[in-house]
Design a protein around this motif. Structure first.
Motif, PDB file in Angstrom:
ATOM      1  N   VAL A  89      -4.201 -10.624   2.327  1.00  0.00           N
ATOM      2  CA  VAL A  89      -3.405 -10.216   1.775  1.00  0.00           C
ATOM      3  C   VAL A  89      -3.378  -8.486   1.492  1.00  0.00           C
ATOM      4  O   VAL A  89      -4.403  -7.978   1.298  1.00  0.00           O
ATOM      5  CB  VAL A  89      -2.900 -10.321   0.135  1.00  0.00           C
ATOM      6  CG1 VAL A  89      -1.983  -9.594  -0.474  1.00  0.00           C
ATOM      7  CG2 VAL A  89      -2.651 -11.940  -0.117  1.00  0.00           C
ATOM      8  N   PRO A  90      -2.624  -8.089   2.428  1.00  0.00           N
ATOM      9  CA  PRO A  90      -2.810  -6.674   2.737  1.00  0.00           C
ATOM     10  C   PRO A  90      -3.175  -5.659   1.309  1.00  0.00           C
ATOM     11  O   PRO A  90      -2.479  -5.721   0.467  1.00  0.00           O
ATOM     12  CB  PRO A  90      -1.888  -5.875   3.560  1.00  0.00           C
ATOM     13  CG  PRO A  90      -1.228  -7.270   4.027  1.00  0.00           C
ATOM     14  CD  PRO A  90      -1.585  -8.408   3.043  1.00  0.00           C
ATOM     15  N   VAL A  91      -4.407  -4.823   1.367  1.00  0.00           N
ATOM     16  CA  VAL A  91      -4.759  -4.092   0.393  1.00  0.00           C
ATOM     17  C   VAL A  91      -4.919  -2.694   0.989  1.00  0.00           C
ATOM     18  O   VAL A  91      -5.472  -2.332   1.926  1.00  0.00           O
ATOM     19  CB  VAL A  91      -6.014  -4.624  -0.091  1.00  0.00           C
ATOM     20  CG1 VAL A  91      -6.505  -3.807  -1.366  1.00  0.00           C
ATOM     21  CG2 VAL A  91      -5.727  -5.842  -0.969  1.00  0.00           C
ATOM     22  N   LYS A  92      -4.506  -1.599   0.102  1.00  0.00           N
ATOM     23  CA  LYS A  92      -4.513  -0.327   0.524  1.00  0.00           C
ATOM     24  C   LYS A  92      -5.980  -0.038   0.946  1.00  0.00           C
ATOM     25  O   LYS A  92      -6.909  -0.395  -0.280  1.00  0.00           O
ATOM     26  CB  LYS A  92      -3.983   0.420  -0.582  1.00  0.00           C
ATOM     27  CG  LYS A  92      -3.844   2.030  -0.181  1.00  0.00           C
ATOM     28  CD  LYS A  92      -3.037   2.812  -0.965  1.00  0.00           C
ATOM     29  CE  LYS A  92      -3.354   4.339  -0.867  1.00  0.00           C
ATOM     30  NZ  LYS A  92      -2.395   5.156  -1.378  1.00  0.00           N
ATOM     31  N   ASP A  94      -8.187  -0.982   3.040  1.00  0.00           N
ATOM     32  CA  ASP A  94      -8.786  -2.037   3.602  1.00  0.00           C
ATOM     33  C   ASP A  94      -8.881  -1.691   5.141  1.00  0.00           C
ATOM     34  O   ASP A  94      -7.780  -1.460   5.865  1.00  0.00           O
ATOM     35  CB  ASP A  94      -8.171  -3.344   3.471  1.00  0.00           C
ATOM     36  CG  ASP A  94      -9.073  -3.928   2.332  1.00  0.00           C
ATOM     37  OD1 ASP A  94      -8.717  -5.260   2.045  1.00  0.00           O
ATOM     38  OD2 ASP A  94     -10.059  -3.451   1.708  1.00  0.00           O
TER      39      ASP A  94
END
Lengths: 254, 149
Positions: A89-92, A94
């Motif tokens: 899940v994209p995370v700021k 990363d």
């Protein structure tokens, strides 16, 4: 149950972890260096949410805790849940490896393994201007970080950091091998003192790029060496330390 | 609702009634505790600050020298924050060294562009003032003098 007691144990979604009452902070505030938050500040990491009594667990896994202080970036203790998953899940913030799937004028579309494709502007590379465009083709591998990543918007990536330098991000070169592992293994490999990486580095020269989205890119001098490293990294997830050392000993013996 | 020619009394009554209505319908939070805790707990969805992960690009045994330099840079950045207290002491020393080196550099390169007369004057002055870096006389331009070590 109290938060401190559950550290290192399995927690399930719905568990409420109680936090102790905050100690008197006035005395401690005087001792702080400039810019640091009050001592009582707690970092509520992935898998946890804040609720009235304390922390609410949202993912199942082991509860981890890091003590306060130590001069690290987050002064104050941190709690998080160490869970296992394969889907990213994209995370700021990363750093991930993306595959270019489409070029739409000024924008590149990248596949990062999430629910949506991430967008990357051609100006987000070091030294890129309107005339000096980066040479990115469909199918290239890009190592970048997320600028915007939340559930309401399309994720955006950049290959440049806040000071304008690329610091290692950008197009990953030719050759090499890309494969996917689970997210837990990536975190294990990126831990400060990872034995797997240390042992592998003794074998032969190679280059490694680890993306937080579970993708690893390896490049070594010959195809065979590359495949050996790939197999070891994939198998590392289920091997014990002993088995791994045996396998590596056999290889270095060869 | 403002009517012309309204007495001050009736005005006041109206205002009071309005306030009453507002205070009944006004929603307010009954949880002062939650507000206090808000400043203490920060929610965070990334693993990076929790586990202090290393930088993702690595190279071993000199496969890619640029990345090896980057590795050293990135990983020492995490440790630099621990040495905050000692920075002041180190900075003093390095400032002095810097000033000394800068003096010599400016002197040597500056001499290259001097006219011959100035060069001779400068040389005489440097021979006289052995120990100190004093301000040169009016004739020569103000320059950094190379200290005699």
């Amino acid at each position: 149950a109290a938060a401190e007691e559950c550290v290192g144990q399995v927690v399930l979604p719905g568990d409420v972890l109680l936090l102790p009452a905050h100690p008197d902070e006035d005395a401690e505030r005087l001792r702080l260096s400039a810019g640091a938050a009050p001592r009582g500040r707690l970092l509520c990491g992935p898998g946890l949410r804040r609720c009235e009594a304390g922390l609410l667990v949202t993912k199942c896994g082991l509860l981890r805790h890091r003590q306060a202080g130590g001069g690290a970036a987050a002064a104050g203790g941190a709690y998080w849940v160490d869970s296992q998953q394969k889907r990213y899940v994209p995370v700021k913030g990363d750093h991930v490896i993306g595959i270019v799937t489409a070029k739409a004028g000024d924008l590149f579309k990248l596949d990062v393994g999430g629910s949506e494709q991430a967008s990357l502007s051609y100006l987000a590379f070091e030294g890129a201007t309107k005339r000096n465009r980066p040479n990115v083709q469909v199918g290239d591998l890009i190592y970048g970080q997320f600028l915007v990543a939340n559930k309401d918007m399309e994720p955006e990536m950049v290959c440049i950091d806040s000071s304008g330098r690329s610091s290692g991000m950008g197009i990953i070169g030719q050759d090499g091998f890309l494969f996917k592992v689970s997210l837990g293994l990536i975190r294990k490999l990126l831990a400060p003192k990872c034995e797997i990486i240390q042992e592998l580095s003794q074998l032969y020269p190679f280059e490694l790029v680890l993306g937080m989205n579970g993708r690893i890119w390896v490049k070594a001098k010959t195809v065979q060496q590359t495949l050996i490293i790939v197999n070891i990294l994939e198998a590392c997830e289920y091997m014990t330390a002993e088995q791994r050392k045996q396998a590596l000993a056999k290889l270095s013996g060869n | 609702f403002m009517q012309r020619g309204l007495d001050s009394q009736t005005k006041k009554q109206l205002e009071e009634e309005e306030k009453k209505i507002i205070s009944e319908e006004h929603w307010y939070l009954d949880l002062p505790d939650l507000k206090e805790k808000e400043s203490f707990i920060i929610e965070e969805r990334s693993f990076m600050p929790c586990e202090d992960l290393l930088y993702g690009r690595m190279s071993f045994k000199g496969f890619n020298p640029e990345i090896e330099k980057l590795m050293v840079q990135m990983n020492s950045r995490c440790k630099e924050e621990e040495i905050e207290e000692d920075d002041k002491m180190e900075a003093d020393v390095s400032d002095e060294e810097m000033a000394r080196r800068y003096e010599t550099l400016v002197g040597t390169i500056g001499k290259k562009f001097l006219r011959k007369r100035d060069q001779r004057v400068l040389r005489d002055e440097v021979e006289e003032d052995v120990n100190s870096n004093t301000i040169p006389s009016k004739k020569t331009k103000k320059k950094f003098l190379k200290p005699q070590d």
